[in-house]
Design a protein around this motif. Sequence first.
Motif, PDB file in Angstrom:
ATOM      1  N   ILE A 444       0.856  -1.186   0.000  1.00  0.00           N
ATOM      2  CA  ILE A 444       0.000   0.000   0.000  1.00  0.00           C
ATOM      3  C   ILE A 444       0.890   1.233   0.000  1.00  0.00           C
ATOM      4  CG2 ILE A 444      -1.813   1.245   1.241  1.00  0.00           C
ATOM      5  CD1 ILE A 444      -2.223  -1.560   2.750  1.00  0.00           C
ATOM      6  N   ALA A 445       0.684   2.114  -0.963  1.00  0.00           N
ATOM      7  CA  ALA A 445       1.468   3.344  -1.065  1.00  0.00           C
ATOM      8  C   ALA A 445       0.548   4.546  -0.972  1.00  0.00           C
ATOM      9  CB  ALA A 445       2.245   3.385  -2.377  1.00  0.00           C
ATOM     10  N   LEU A 446       1.000   5.585  -0.287  1.00  0.00           N
ATOM     11  CA  LEU A 446       0.295   6.865  -0.262  1.00  0.00           C
ATOM     12  C   LEU A 446       1.213   7.917  -0.861  1.00  0.00           C
ATOM     13  CD1 LEU A 446      -1.975   8.390   2.403  1.00  0.00           C
ATOM     14  CD2 LEU A 446      -0.118   9.769   1.501  1.00  0.00           C
ATOM     15  N   VAL A 447       0.684   8.671  -1.828  1.00  0.00           N
ATOM     16  CA  VAL A 447       1.465   9.691  -2.527  1.00  0.00           C
ATOM     17  C   VAL A 447       0.807  11.039  -2.282  1.00  0.00           C
ATOM     18  CG1 VAL A 447       2.412  10.450  -4.734  1.00  0.00           C
ATOM     19  CG2 VAL A 447       2.083   8.002  -4.301  1.00  0.00           C
ATOM     20  N   THR A 448       1.513  11.946  -1.603  1.00  0.00           N
ATOM     21  CA  THR A 448       0.981  13.300  -1.454  1.00  0.00           C
ATOM     22  C   THR A 448       1.297  14.084  -2.726  1.00  0.00           C
ATOM     23  OG1 THR A 448       2.960  14.227  -0.410  1.00  0.00           O
ATOM     24  CG2 THR A 448       1.344  13.189   1.038  1.00  0.00           C
ATOM     25  N   GLY A 449       0.488  15.108  -2.977  1.00  0.00           N
ATOM     26  CA  GLY A 449       0.607  15.793  -4.264  1.00  0.00           C
ATOM     27  C   GLY A 449       0.313  14.832  -5.395  1.00  0.00           C
ATOM     28  N   GLY A 450      -0.609  13.902  -5.142  1.00  0.00           N
ATOM     29  CA  GLY A 450      -0.854  12.807  -6.076  1.00  0.00           C
ATOM     30  C   GLY A 450      -1.511  13.214  -7.369  1.00  0.00           C
ATOM     31  N   ALA A 451      -2.071  14.419  -7.439  1.00  0.00           N
ATOM     32  CA  ALA A 451      -2.712  14.862  -8.679  1.00  0.00           C
ATOM     33  C   ALA A 451      -1.750  15.597  -9.599  1.00  0.00           C
ATOM     34  CB  ALA A 451      -3.911  15.751  -8.366  1.00  0.00           C
ATOM     35  N   GLY A 452      -0.544  15.892  -9.129  1.00  0.00           N
ATOM     36  CA  GLY A 452       0.430  16.606  -9.952  1.00  0.00           C
ATOM     37  C   GLY A 452       1.214  15.681 -10.854  1.00  0.00           C
ATOM     38  N   GLY A 453       2.121  16.263 -11.598  1.00  0.00           N
ATOM     39  CA  GLY A 453       2.860  15.493 -12.586  1.00  0.00           C
ATOM     40  C   GLY A 453       3.708  14.399 -11.976  1.00  0.00           C
ATOM     41  N   ILE A 454       4.583  14.751 -11.026  1.00  0.00           N
ATOM     42  CA  ILE A 454       5.432  13.744 -10.395  1.00  0.00           C
ATOM     43  C   ILE A 454       4.597  12.793  -9.554  1.00  0.00           C
ATOM     44  CG2 ILE A 454       7.238  13.406  -8.659  1.00  0.00           C
ATOM     45  CD1 ILE A 454       8.554  15.971  -9.684  1.00  0.00           C
ATOM     46  N   GLY A 455       3.626  13.316  -8.814  1.00  0.00           N
ATOM     47  CA  GLY A 455       2.785  12.469  -7.974  1.00  0.00           C
ATOM     48  C   GLY A 455       2.009  11.442  -8.773  1.00  0.00           C
ATOM     49  N   ALA A 456       1.363  11.870  -9.843  1.00  0.00           N
ATOM     50  CA  ALA A 456       0.577  10.946 -10.660  1.00  0.00           C
ATOM     51  C   ALA A 456       1.471   9.924 -11.355  1.00  0.00           C
ATOM     52  CB  ALA A 456      -0.240  11.716 -11.694  1.00  0.00           C
ATOM     53  N   ALA A 457       2.637  10.365 -11.826  1.00  0.00           N
ATOM     54  CA  ALA A 457       3.565   9.431 -12.475  1.00  0.00           C
ATOM     55  C   ALA A 457       4.070   8.393 -11.480  1.00  0.00           C
ATOM     56  CB  ALA A 457       4.735  10.191 -13.086  1.00  0.00           C
ATOM     57  N   THR A 458       4.327   8.831 -10.254  1.00  0.00           N
ATOM     58  CA  THR A 458       4.786   7.901  -9.216  1.00  0.00           C
ATOM     59  C   THR A 458       3.686   6.902  -8.870  1.00  0.00           C
ATOM     60  OG1 THR A 458       6.293   9.564  -8.321  1.00  0.00           O
ATOM     61  CG2 THR A 458       5.676   7.750  -6.866  1.00  0.00           C
ATOM     62  N   ALA A 459       2.463   7.407  -8.709  1.00  0.00           N
ATOM     63  CA  ALA A 459       1.342   6.510  -8.423  1.00  0.00           C
ATOM     64  C   ALA A 459       1.178   5.478  -9.530  1.00  0.00           C
ATOM     65  CB  ALA A 459       0.062   7.324  -8.258  1.00  0.00           C
ATOM     66  N   ALA A 460       1.274   5.916 -10.782  1.00  0.00           N
ATOM     67  CA  ALA A 460       1.133   4.994 -11.912  1.00  0.00           C
ATOM     68  C   ALA A 460       2.215   3.927 -11.880  1.00  0.00           C
ATOM     69  CB  ALA A 460       1.188   5.768 -13.233  1.00  0.00           C
ATOM     70  N   ARG A 461       3.423   4.321 -11.493  1.00  0.00           N
ATOM     71  CA  ARG A 461       4.523   3.346 -11.450  1.00  0.00           C
ATOM     72  C   ARG A 461       4.256   2.262 -10.409  1.00  0.00           C
ATOM     73  NH1 ARG A 461       7.249  -0.033 -12.400  1.00  0.00           N
ATOM     74  NH2 ARG A 461       9.504  -0.201 -12.715  1.00  0.00           N
ATOM     75  N   PHE A 462       3.757   2.653  -9.255  1.00  0.00           N
ATOM     76  CA  PHE A 462       3.422   1.670  -8.219  1.00  0.00           C
ATOM     77  C   PHE A 462       2.234   0.805  -8.641  1.00  0.00           C
ATOM     78  CE2 PHE A 462       6.074   4.342  -5.535  1.00  0.00           C
ATOM     79  CZ  PHE A 462       6.651   3.425  -4.664  1.00  0.00           C
ATOM     80  N   LEU A 463       1.238   1.424  -9.252  1.00  0.00           N
ATOM     81  CA  LEU A 463       0.063   0.671  -9.685  1.00  0.00           C
ATOM     82  C   LEU A 463       0.429  -0.367 -10.741  1.00  0.00           C
ATOM     83  CD1 LEU A 463      -2.470   3.628  -9.833  1.00  0.00           C
ATOM     84  CD2 LEU A 463      -2.719   1.597  -8.396  1.00  0.00           C
ATOM     85  N   ARG A 464       1.334  -0.023 -11.647  1.00  0.00           N
ATOM     86  CA  ARG A 464       1.730  -0.976 -12.694  1.00  0.00           C
ATOM     87  C   ARG A 464       2.355  -2.231 -12.112  1.00  0.00           C
ATOM     88  NH1 ARG A 464       3.262   3.564 -15.709  1.00  0.00           N
ATOM     89  NH2 ARG A 464       5.466   3.349 -15.128  1.00  0.00           N
ATOM     90  N   GLU A 465       2.971  -2.099 -10.957  1.00  0.00           N
ATOM     91  CA  GLU A 465       3.610  -3.254 -10.326  1.00  0.00           C
ATOM     92  C   GLU A 465       2.721  -3.924  -9.290  1.00  0.00           C
ATOM     93  OE1 GLU A 465       6.267  -4.538 -11.488  1.00  0.00           O
ATOM     94  OE2 GLU A 465       6.591  -2.909 -12.917  1.00  0.00           O
ATOM     95  N   GLY A 466       1.438  -3.535  -9.245  1.00  0.00           N
ATOM     96  CA  GLY A 466       0.479  -4.263  -8.417  1.00  0.00           C
ATOM     97  C   GLY A 466       0.136  -3.637  -7.086  1.00  0.00           C
ATOM     98  N   ALA A 467       0.728  -2.495  -6.722  1.00  0.00           N
ATOM     99  CA  ALA A 467       0.442  -1.875  -5.428  1.00  0.00           C
ATOM    100  C   ALA A 467      -0.939  -1.236  -5.416  1.00  0.00           C
ATOM    101  CB  ALA A 467       1.497  -0.821  -5.099  1.00  0.00           C
ATOM    102  N   CYS A 468      -1.493  -1.056  -4.226  1.00  0.00           N
ATOM    103  CA  CYS A 468      -2.655  -0.200  -4.028  1.00  0.00           C
ATOM    104  C   CYS A 468      -2.149   1.198  -3.677  1.00  0.00           C
ATOM    105  CB  CYS A 468      -3.538  -0.728  -2.903  1.00  0.00           C
ATOM    106  SG  CYS A 468      -4.365  -2.274  -3.301  1.00  0.00           S
TER     107      CYS A 468
END
Length: 707
Positions: A444-468
């Motif tokens: 489980i990962a929590l990303v602050t600033g998750g709607a911004g460019g770096i935040g959304a890209a980071t979230a996508a990277r974790f999601l691609r590898e199966g994380a919530c």
Amino acid sequence: MNAHTPVVPAIPPHAIPFAVPTSRWDDAHAATLRPEELLLYRSNLLGSDLTVTNFGGGNTSAKLTGTDPLTGAEVPVLWVKGSGGDIGSMKLDGFSTLYQDKLLALEAHYSGPDDDDKMVGFLPHCTFNLNGRAASIDTPLHSLLPFAHVDHVHPDAIIALAASSGGEAATQAIWGGKIGWLPWKRPGYTLGVMLRDYVRANPHVQGVMLAGHGIICWADTAKAAYEHTISLIADAARHLNAAMAAKPAFGGQITAPNPNRAQIAADLMPRLRGLMTGARRKLGHFSDDAEALEFTGSADFQRLAALGTSCPDHFLRTKIAPLTLDPARLTDDAYLAQQLADYRAMYAAYYERCKRPNSPAMRDPNPVVVLVPGVGRITFATDKTTARLAGEFYGNAINVMRGAEAIGQYIALDEQEAFDIEYWLLEEAKLQRMPAPKPMVGKIALVTGGAGGIGAATAARFLREGACVVLADRDGAAAEEVRAGFAAQFGKDVVRAAQCDVTDEAQVAATFAYTAREFGGLDVLVANAGIASSAAIEQTTVELWNRNFDVLAQGYFLTAKHAWGLLKRMKEQGGTSVVFIGSKNAVAAAAGASAYASAKAAANHLARCLALEGAPEGIRVNVVNPDAVIKGSKIWDGDWRKERAASNKIDAGEELEAHYRNRSLLKRDVLPEDIAEAAFWLGSEMSAKSTGNMINVDAGNVQAFTR
């Protein structure tokens, strides 16, 4: 959003009634469909109505005519839902197609109940037109009956009859002999033969109740089959509703719903998750729906919970029995640890009592379902979807117990029968064929600033590898928009959005409580929320200075502080990770940006301090220092772009991008995805032996060299 307490319907004074389904058949639409499409239409109508069947449950079939690709002759073909599908969402490729004549000829290989597994091995030899969809274990129930259209479903109202000591009498009372009754038999070829022989001996019946797990019925047309199925379920629901109206459900309520149950669940779930053993971490799902609160708060709760579930569809997802907890001891870690240890010992004893000489090795002994009076139902699994579905199936089981007790006594699966289903060699073979999970499944990962460019890209990277992932952002609408896009790409179960201003401690605390309640805890924090400002020291106001430190230093402090307790819970499961998104300016002086650079430097030093504190708790803390991430960045879309262009005396457009690109050693643009790659590496087990480090992702900047 994160701070909201779930709202559930009030528990009625007697019992929650069964929904009474009605026909949704559209004659105009049906008239446009080919025979196999009519089967799909009927199946989707049945499966998408949760009063009719649960996810993945039930199967439908039609005996149609097809052209034999070898002979060109028209031959009868059985279309039947294939193994592992869901009739509510399946497409045509979800059906197995088999030569009906070959299926009937298989009986020559059958000599009795011990041949059930052997008969499954013959099904692939009956495949029509090289269809790759594997046939399910229930195929004989459809092939051996002579009817054109057959439905076999597991609605709660029907299973309540099938799992009650008064079920056979109720079946007679409701349908007056038009619906037959067969005693419990595990799905397979033998049950198909029993069913075929029963119908031959009772040609007047229009369907048969299968004790313990559902009903099977038939008709001459797709529409007639659908409406027959719907009418039978409606009859059962009305009968049970009348019976339940006469007395309180489950012996009456003795524990009222706790008004603080959402916060209690947020505190409890990480405690349980951190105490569960196993190679992979668990994900949780919480529900305080009316069914869960009614059941767990009832006088008969402990008696019925100990019996376990009845329908194989339910049992396979919920285990032999749930774990029940004393609501007065939920903050006692020693108590929780002992309860989990006792459950694992119980499960191991069950395995030893029931195992066969060829049984697979014992599987995960941790509970799937955890029930707490006044709080609700928590379910755990190695992925979020499975955890959610397990909760839904136990909700179905609660409905079954309520109805069964209204007309008699609830009857659970016999222990040996339950074991033989759970450890069925055919089920084990199916599990072994499943692909290996992605590396971050269970995390489980929590990303602050998750709607911004770096935040959304980071979230996508974790999601691609199966994380919530939880996307936390002060702009709630933007966070929700990003979440919706990720839900469409990765599935709705694995991503959440929360409105969170990292400078507001109450919002930060609520966001982490929401994360714990939605997924069960936390494994990775990516602190990324940021702002940027540029001003000469004379123009740097106290307000501007404080604003930078509020977001970039205090904001990182608050998110780390409130993540810490959740992260510590996972020490015994291999530890956790915090990643700060810093800046080149944190290690290299920048003229005209003293407030921003100083705040970033403070955050980076905080990370080093936290690395010291976190090491004994298994918490790694590292920093990624980006530079000039212009494309896709919300910060660079605002005043920061103009300010930095003015500071460098260049145009704010392409000239600015070229300036930053050309000043790097590698002469390359730095993108949000580049930062995400570094954040993912530091958040994953690939960097399990790294803490207190900084990684510069800046295409090379001599000033930012850390050594």
